[in-house]
Write a protein that holds these residues in place. Structure first.
Motif, PDB file in Angstrom:
ATOM      1  N   ARG A   1      -2.024   0.302 -12.781  1.00  0.00           N
ATOM      2  CA  ARG A   1      -3.011  -0.361 -11.923  1.00  0.00           C
ATOM      3  C   ARG A   1      -4.323   0.412 -11.911  1.00  0.00           C
ATOM      4  N   SER A   2      -4.254   1.741 -11.982  1.00  0.00           N
ATOM      5  CA  SER A   2      -5.469   2.546 -11.939  1.00  0.00           C
ATOM      6  C   SER A   2      -6.341   2.346 -13.164  1.00  0.00           C
ATOM      7  N   GLN A   3      -5.834   1.657 -14.186  1.00  0.00           N
ATOM      8  CA  GLN A   3      -6.612   1.379 -15.392  1.00  0.00           C
ATOM      9  C   GLN A   3      -7.207  -0.030 -15.383  1.00  0.00           C
ATOM     10  N   ARG A   4      -7.126  -0.696 -14.256  1.00  0.00           N
ATOM     11  CA  ARG A   4      -7.594  -2.077 -14.159  1.00  0.00           C
ATOM     12  C   ARG A   4      -9.105  -2.154 -14.401  1.00  0.00           C
ATOM     13  N   ALA A   5      -9.517  -3.138 -15.164  1.00  0.00           N
ATOM     14  CA  ALA A   5     -10.939  -3.342 -15.435  1.00  0.00           C
ATOM     15  C   ALA A   5     -11.629  -3.963 -14.224  1.00  0.00           C
ATOM     16  N   ASN A   6     -12.930  -3.670 -14.046  1.00  0.00           N
ATOM     17  CA  ASN A   6     -13.736  -4.172 -12.938  1.00  0.00           C
ATOM     18  C   ASN A   6     -13.027  -3.994 -11.596  1.00  0.00           C
ATOM     19  N   PRO A   7     -12.731  -2.754 -11.213  1.00  0.00           N
ATOM     20  CA  PRO A   7     -11.980  -2.532  -9.982  1.00  0.00           C
ATOM     21  C   PRO A   7     -12.786  -2.898  -8.740  1.00  0.00           C
ATOM     22  N   GLY A   8     -12.092  -3.444  -7.744  1.00  0.00           N
ATOM     23  CA  GLY A   8     -12.712  -3.729  -6.451  1.00  0.00           C
ATOM     24  C   GLY A   8     -12.610  -2.512  -5.549  1.00  0.00           C
TER      25      GLY A   8
ATOM     26  N   PRO B   1      -0.250  -7.086 -20.647  1.00  0.00           N
ATOM     27  CA  PRO B   1      -1.325  -6.920 -19.657  1.00  0.00           C
ATOM     28  C   PRO B   1      -2.489  -6.119 -20.244  1.00  0.00           C
ATOM     29  N   VAL B   2      -3.662  -6.289 -19.645  1.00  0.00           N
ATOM     30  CA  VAL B   2      -4.837  -5.540 -20.070  1.00  0.00           C
ATOM     31  C   VAL B   2      -4.570  -4.046 -19.876  1.00  0.00           C
ATOM     32  N   ALA B   3      -5.060  -3.231 -20.807  1.00  0.00           N
ATOM     33  CA  ALA B   3      -4.926  -1.766 -20.812  1.00  0.00           C
ATOM     34  C   ALA B   3      -3.582  -1.311 -21.349  1.00  0.00           C
TER      35      ALA B   3
END
Length: 563
Positions: free
Chosen positions: A46-53, A14-16
């Motif tokens: 999850r808190s490292q997700r790119a382009n967070p909504g 996964p990313v990050a």
């Protein structure tokens, strides 16, 4: 920008993700020499997700440890402010809007205006507790799920860079010569690995092997300690918030006059003070200091209490509640009445003579005939009474009778300190629609307010009177009881116990792991723990010694000393 997180081993991460979930190879800074960041084994959160909504931003806010610390500090400051002066719920029969200013001056008045006098029931304090609980839940989920995936998917053969960039490492050749438990010739790689596995098992490690690769770990359960602690804290906070549910928590001081049935708020219970007993110390039992002051010091004050459960019509003021006696107990200081989580402590008392009920008789003044008597309650009088051939309908009741500026009858309070009743009497010799009759149970009020003159012709013919004191029930004292209900307390203790278990798991055990692989006679060993590196260095040194490799424990952790 799209980041390629596919490892050379073929695993798509996964990313990050910092370390490959499969082989452990660093996905960034591949040529670095610094020890690897081993939090959650490099798993993405999850808190490292790119382009967070928007939802991700809220999640990121509550998943921040820094935010959680700020919330805790603000809550502690609010709690401290709430303890500067006593809270309102500690008072008995005192108006807080007047008390704080009179007792503490201007600062006390400001304290009351700011709402700090009821800090722990205020909306902002409850909101802070809710935010701390939310932060605990989000922080835990944001970290425990990646940690679970990392520990449940551990591969035995790790990438060489993963092993050599651990904080505790050893690299060298397999010794040529005698290996304890092996053959006198040069030890084969497989034999050396089995010897190391045997030594690790004696050190209480769980060992997994894949050819000449090995993974050993112990005390993995300690990694769940912080999250078990969080679960306990969440239960604890939830139980504290549950106290705001009606009927779950009560800490009130209520007055119970002798012989009077009083409903306990927010419950279906009624409590009756059957008798209040007061005993003072005799002069010879007191010290010289008290005797010189001439003070009367209470020795014993006791409430004989009966507890009733309401079965029907509990909240209908127009009907008599259907009650069932469930408990009877004498309440003295430090020995409360206790029944199914309800506690009633003896708190205080006050002399307060008050009528409870009278039993007047209806008498014909002209003939001297007495038609009968009826019980008239000062607390909850009935609307209609039948006495001989006469019927009395209650039209008005004034517990503390007085006249306003216009001469109209009013009541000053709900306490029967000067009771007055207005009846409409119908019967033989009276008007068909009935005639009004005003009745004062106390003789002094009957004289002061001229009852006979008010009642006119009817008063000259009929009279309501109490024959003797046997027909009068009087409350001499009001017994003040501290009523407590705390249904959330068992959950508070459960949360505390769970939290302590988590703390003990994290404090007294530490997760230790050892990885090694042998390639062409070359040994690469790496080890990691979340604390107590000295103990891990010592264990690894002892294991290597049992396989014929002597190494100074301090030489194994050179990277930790540099970091």
């Amino acid at each position: 920008m799209i980041h390629n997180t596919k490892c050379e081993c073929g695993h798509q991460n996964p990313v990050a993700t910092l370390l490959c979930e499969s082989c452990g190879k660093p996905l960034e800074d591949e040529g670095g020499a610094e020890p690897l960041e081993m939090k959650y084994d490099g798993m993405a959160r999850r808190s490292q997700r790119a382009n967070p909504g928007l939802l991700d931003r809220v999640w990121n806010f509550f998943s921040s440890v820094k935010i959680a610390i700020y919330l805790i500090v603000i809550t502690l400051l609010g709690s401290a402010l709430g303890t500067i002066y006593p809270q309102e719920n500690t008072f008995l029969n005192i108006d807080p809007s007047v008390y704080y200013e009179q007792t503490y001056g201007t600062l006390g008045y400001i304290y009351y205006l700011l709402g700090l006098s009821h800090t722990f029931e205020s909306w902002w304090f409850i909101t802070l507790l809710l935010m701390i609980g939310t932060s605990l839940i989000v922080c835990s989920l944001d970290r425990v799920l990646p940690l679970y995936r990392a520990l449940s998917k551990q591969q035995i053969r790790k990438h060489l860079s993963f092993i050599t960039r651990q904080k505790l490492t050893y690299s060298g050749s397999i010794p040529v010569g005698a290996v304890p438990g092996g053959q006198p010739e040069a030890a084969p790689e497989q034999v050396w690995t089995e010897t190391a596995a045997k030594a690790l098992r004696k050190a209480r490690y769980r060992v997994y092997t894949d050819g000449t690769a090995l993974l050993a770990e112990k005390y993995r359960f300690s990694r769940w300690g912080p999250y078990i602690n969080h679960i306990g804290l969440i239960i604890f906070l939830g139980a504290v918030l549950m106290r705001s549910i009606p009927g779950w928590h009560m800490d009130q001081h209520i007055g119970f006059p002798e012989g009077k049935l009083v409903k306990i708020p927010e419950t279906n219970y009624y409590l009756k003070n059957e008798k209040f007993t007061l005993e003072y110390y005799k002069p010879e039992e007191m010290s010289a200091e008290f005797r010189s002051k001439g003070l009367d010091v209470p020795k014993v004050y006791e409430t004989k209490a009966t507890l009733y459960a309401c079965l029907a019509d509990c909240d209908d003021p127009t009907k008599e509640p259907v009650l069932k006696e469930v408990h009877k107990q004498d309440i003295i200081v430090n020995k409360p009445l206790e029944y199914q989580g309800l506690l009633a402590y003896q708190f205080d008392f006050k002399p307060s003579p008050m009528l409870i009920s009278v039993k007047p008789s209806l008498k014909n003044k002209e003939t001297g005939e007495t038609y009968g008597s009826f019980e008239l309650s000062m607390d909850n009088p009935k609307e209609q009474y039948k006495v001989g051939p006469y019927e009395l309908k209650l039209k008005a009741y004034f517990p503390e009778f007085a006249l306003d500026s216009k001469g109209m009858p009013i009541t000053k309070s709900k306490d029967p300190l000067m009771p007055a009743f207005v009846f409409t009497i119908t019967g033989p010799g009276l008007q068909p629609q009935g005639e009004p009759y005003m009745y004062f149970p106390r003789q002094v009020d009957k004289v002061n307010f001229r009852q006979d003159e008010i009642n006119g012709a009817l008063g000259a013919k009929l009279e309501l009177a109490v024959g003797s004191m046997e027909n009068v029930k009087i409350s001499e004292y009001i017994s003040y009881l501290n009523i407590r209900v705390d249904r959330a307390m068992p959950f508070i203790w459960i949360g505390t116990a769970i939290s302590m278990i988590g703390l003990i798991m994290g404090f007294y055990w530490n997760h230790r792991r050892v990885w090694l692989r042998i390639d062409d006679g070359k040994l690469a060993l790496g080890a990691h723990t979340n604390k107590n590196w000295y103990g891990l260095r010592k264990e690894v040194s002892q294991v290597l010694a049992k396989t014929g490799i002597e190494v100074d424990p301090n030489a194994l952790e050179r990277r930790v000393e540099q970091a």
